[in-house]
Design a protein around this motif. Structure first.
Motif: not given
Length: 145
Positions: A112-121
């Protein structure tokens, strides 16, 4: 300790899980999650861009938060970048604990946090992919920042 890394090349989920548990007799539960690029709305490939120092720092912060919330014994988080075809694995999360509940919850939290907080574009070949409200809703249940 949860290790995190980004890489362009594919990963071997079985090898990663085996490495996580090798020689360990204290682990009672391992929960793994592998995310794949979906063929949705005609998508053929997805390109993920990132700034390595920023992404690595944020992924480590997310892992440290999981370690603070649950009694984890080990973990691995791998997120790919570059051009990925539909069907290819994009993210791997493995979490080990003495008991299953901690492992399940920590794995969900990490995703959940990777999807929303990891900076990938993400770019689908014609446009940048916008974040989904459902991902934000899932992450909100964990509180925090």
């Amino acid at each position: 300790m949860i290790t995190t890394r980004t890489q362009p090349q594919p990963f071997d989920t079985a090898a990663e899980t085996a490495a996580l548990t090798a020689g360990r007799t204290d682990i009672g539960a391992v929960v793994t999650f592998t995310g794949h690029v979906r063929a949705e709305n005609g998508l053929e490939a997805l390109t993920l861009e990132h700034y390595p120092a920023m992404t690595d720092r944020q992924m480590a912060t997310i892992a440290a938060e999981a370690e603070a919330r649950w009694p984890l014994l080990a973990g691995t988080v791998i997120h790919r970048h570059g051009r990925l075809l539909t069907g290819e694995a994009i993210v791997f999360v493995a979490v080990a604990s003495a008991h299953r509940q901690a492992a399940f919850e920590a794995a969900e939290f990490l995703m959940d946090w990777l999807k929303t907080r990891a900076p990938f574009w993400k770019h689908d070949g014609s446009d940048w992919v916008a974040a989904k409200a459902s991902d934000d809703d899932a992450a909100a249940r964990w509180g925090g920042r």
